[in-house]
Design a protein around this motif. Structure first.
Motif, PDB file in Angstrom:
ATOM      1  N   VAL A 297       0.873  -1.427  -0.038  1.00  0.00           N
ATOM      2  CA  VAL A 297       0.097  -0.078  -0.083  1.00  0.00           C
ATOM      3  C   VAL A 297       0.870   1.417  -0.091  1.00  0.00           C
ATOM      4  O   VAL A 297       0.530   2.095  -0.725  1.00  0.00           O
ATOM      5  N   ALA A 298       1.998   1.061   0.831  1.00  0.00           N
ATOM      6  CA  ALA A 298       2.828   2.525   0.832  1.00  0.00           C
ATOM      7  C   ALA A 298       3.428   2.799  -0.578  1.00  0.00           C
ATOM      8  O   ALA A 298       3.742   3.726  -0.991  1.00  0.00           O
ATOM      9  N   CYS A 299       3.934   1.414  -1.237  1.00  0.00           N
ATOM     10  CA  CYS A 299       4.507   1.734  -2.677  1.00  0.00           C
ATOM     11  C   CYS A 299       3.514   2.242  -3.431  1.00  0.00           C
ATOM     12  O   CYS A 299       3.800   3.120  -4.346  1.00  0.00           O
ATOM     13  N   CYS A 300       2.143   1.761  -3.503  1.00  0.00           N
ATOM     14  CA  CYS A 300       1.156   2.320  -4.444  1.00  0.00           C
ATOM     15  C   CYS A 300       0.963   3.881  -4.124  1.00  0.00           C
ATOM     16  O   CYS A 300       0.894   4.636  -4.965  1.00  0.00           O
ATOM     17  N   VAL A 301       0.761   4.257  -2.861  1.00  0.00           N
ATOM     18  CA  VAL A 301       0.671   5.514  -2.419  1.00  0.00           C
ATOM     19  C   VAL A 301       1.820   6.391  -3.096  1.00  0.00           C
ATOM     20  O   VAL A 301       1.449   7.567  -3.513  1.00  0.00           O
ATOM     21  N   GLY A 302       2.828   6.026  -2.569  1.00  0.00           N
ATOM     22  CA  GLY A 302       4.050   6.799  -2.793  1.00  0.00           C
ATOM     23  C   GLY A 302       4.235   6.936  -4.453  1.00  0.00           C
ATOM     24  O   GLY A 302       4.436   7.935  -4.945  1.00  0.00           O
ATOM     25  N   ALA A 303       3.969   6.006  -5.259  1.00  0.00           N
ATOM     26  CA  ALA A 303       4.034   6.017  -6.544  1.00  0.00           C
ATOM     27  C   ALA A 303       2.834   7.043  -7.218  1.00  0.00           C
ATOM     28  O   ALA A 303       3.161   7.667  -7.976  1.00  0.00           O
ATOM     29  N   LEU A 304       1.671   6.772  -6.789  1.00  0.00           N
ATOM     30  CA  LEU A 304       0.537   7.709  -7.061  1.00  0.00           C
ATOM     31  C   LEU A 304       0.846   9.382  -6.603  1.00  0.00           C
ATOM     32  O   LEU A 304       0.787  10.186  -7.463  1.00  0.00           O
ATOM     33  N   PHE A 305       1.747   9.352  -5.425  1.00  0.00           N
ATOM     34  CA  PHE A 305       2.010  10.761  -5.027  1.00  0.00           C
ATOM     35  C   PHE A 305       3.038  11.392  -6.146  1.00  0.00           C
ATOM     36  O   PHE A 305       2.976  12.420  -6.413  1.00  0.00           O
ATOM     37  N   LEU A 306       4.113  10.383  -6.171  1.00  0.00           N
ATOM     38  CA  LEU A 306       5.139  11.010  -7.330  1.00  0.00           C
ATOM     39  C   LEU A 306       4.527  11.094  -8.730  1.00  0.00           C
ATOM     40  O   LEU A 306       4.741  11.998  -9.537  1.00  0.00           O
ATOM     41  N   TYR A 307       3.704  10.337  -9.086  1.00  0.00           N
ATOM     42  CA  TYR A 307       2.955  10.575 -10.435  1.00  0.00           C
ATOM     43  C   TYR A 307       2.211  11.929 -10.624  1.00  0.00           C
ATOM     44  O   TYR A 307       2.200  12.855 -11.388  1.00  0.00           O
TER      45      TYR A 307
ATOM     46  N   LEU B 152       2.507  14.426  -8.480  1.00  0.00           N
ATOM     47  CA  LEU B 152       3.500  15.589  -8.277  1.00  0.00           C
ATOM     48  C   LEU B 152       4.077  15.921  -9.579  1.00  0.00           C
ATOM     49  O   LEU B 152       4.470  16.968 -10.154  1.00  0.00           O
ATOM     50  N   TRP B 153       4.583  14.776 -10.412  1.00  0.00           N
ATOM     51  CA  TRP B 153       5.172  14.755 -11.455  1.00  0.00           C
ATOM     52  C   TRP B 153       4.401  15.666 -12.597  1.00  0.00           C
ATOM     53  O   TRP B 153       4.854  16.507 -13.608  1.00  0.00           O
ATOM     54  N   SER B 154       3.182  15.197 -12.665  1.00  0.00           N
ATOM     55  CA  SER B 154       2.218  15.594 -13.658  1.00  0.00           C
ATOM     56  C   SER B 154       1.555  16.954 -13.545  1.00  0.00           C
ATOM     57  O   SER B 154       1.244  17.810 -14.301  1.00  0.00           O
TER      58      SER B 154
ATOM     59  N   LEU C 273      12.938  17.245 -22.007  1.00  0.00           N
ATOM     60  CA  LEU C 273      12.776  15.782 -22.325  1.00  0.00           C
ATOM     61  C   LEU C 273      13.844  14.933 -21.207  1.00  0.00           C
ATOM     62  O   LEU C 273      13.413  13.993 -20.528  1.00  0.00           O
ATOM     63  N   ALA C 274      14.980  15.613 -21.161  1.00  0.00           N
ATOM     64  CA  ALA C 274      15.866  14.978 -20.152  1.00  0.00           C
ATOM     65  C   ALA C 274      15.377  14.930 -18.854  1.00  0.00           C
ATOM     66  O   ALA C 274      15.670  14.095 -18.077  1.00  0.00           O
ATOM     67  N   ILE C 275      14.897  15.959 -18.419  1.00  0.00           N
ATOM     68  CA  ILE C 275      14.636  16.191 -16.954  1.00  0.00           C
ATOM     69  C   ILE C 275      13.115  15.131 -16.772  1.00  0.00           C
ATOM     70  O   ILE C 275      13.260  14.439 -15.879  1.00  0.00           O
ATOM     71  N   ASN C 276      12.403  15.068 -17.677  1.00  0.00           N
ATOM     72  CA  ASN C 276      11.397  13.976 -17.591  1.00  0.00           C
ATOM     73  C   ASN C 276      11.838  12.657 -17.615  1.00  0.00           C
ATOM     74  O   ASN C 276      11.285  11.793 -16.517  1.00  0.00           O
ATOM     75  N   ILE C 277      12.856  12.525 -18.413  1.00  0.00           N
ATOM     76  CA  ILE C 277      13.309  11.107 -18.215  1.00  0.00           C
ATOM     77  C   ILE C 277      14.127  10.855 -17.091  1.00  0.00           C
ATOM     78  O   ILE C 277      13.977   9.699 -16.396  1.00  0.00           O
ATOM     79  N   THR C 278      14.747  11.634 -16.592  1.00  0.00           N
ATOM     80  CA  THR C 278      15.584  11.614 -15.391  1.00  0.00           C
ATOM     81  C   THR C 278      14.674  11.293 -14.030  1.00  0.00           C
ATOM     82  O   THR C 278      14.816  10.358 -13.248  1.00  0.00           O
ATOM     83  N   ILE C 279      13.413  12.103 -14.039  1.00  0.00           N
ATOM     84  CA  ILE C 279      12.410  11.793 -13.009  1.00  0.00           C
ATOM     85  C   ILE C 279      11.652  10.570 -13.041  1.00  0.00           C
ATOM     86  O   ILE C 279      11.588   9.668 -12.212  1.00  0.00           O
ATOM     87  N   LEU C 280      11.501  10.203 -14.366  1.00  0.00           N
ATOM     88  CA  LEU C 280      11.019   8.647 -14.668  1.00  0.00           C
ATOM     89  C   LEU C 280      11.783   7.780 -14.181  1.00  0.00           C
ATOM     90  O   LEU C 280      11.613   6.671 -13.399  1.00  0.00           O
TER      91      LEU C 280
END
Length: 135
Positions: A14-24, A26-28, A48-55
């Motif tokens: 659940v923490a992994c899912c919440v963290g991934a959703l939060f980062l997504y 925040l990123w979007s 594009l380089a910044i987006n790929i680095t965040i990904l």
């Protein structure tokens, strides 16, 4: 112990899912602003380089969490397999001990090898009846 491992796995998942959703999210929501002006196509190489680095960072974090969950899950599966093997071994050993005790007490007698008037090893031979030739 199994319940604790199950709860830890659920919490980590659940923490992994919440963290991934939060980062997504925040990123979007945040638009990175490059130092150079945006080209006519709308994206520059730097953006594009910044987006790929965040990904890459997000994928690395998700990979680490999945690896930790896998190690804990492997330990849980291994413990469950050992418990099942011990339980089956105890069951078989108990059954074998019951059979051994019955054979020692003389209570376990299977069907005779040759059916007929044979009454066991203690029957006298002089009372034996010959088998007829038609049978």
């Amino acid at each position: 112990m199994k319940a604790i491992q199950f709860v830890v796995l659920v919490v980590l998942t659940v923490a992994c899912c919440v963290g991934a959703l939060f980062l997504y999210l925040l990123w979007s929501m945040k638009k990175p602003t490059p130092a150079v002006p945006v080209s006519s196509s709308g994206y520059t190489l730097e953006l594009l380089a910044i987006n790929i680095t965040i990904l890459e960072i997000v994928l690395a974090l998700v990979g680490f969490v999945v690896a930790v969950i896998g190690v804990i899950g492997y330990a849980g599966i291994k413990a469950a397999a050992i418990d099942a093997a011990e339980k089956e071994a105890r069951k078989v050993a108990d059954e074998q001990m019951r059979r051994f005790k019955r054979s020692q007490e003389g209570t376990e007698r299977g069907p005779a090898e040759h059916p007929g008037d044979y009454s066991g090893p203690d029957a006298p031979v002089d009372q034996a009846v010959p088998v007829s030739e038609g049978e």
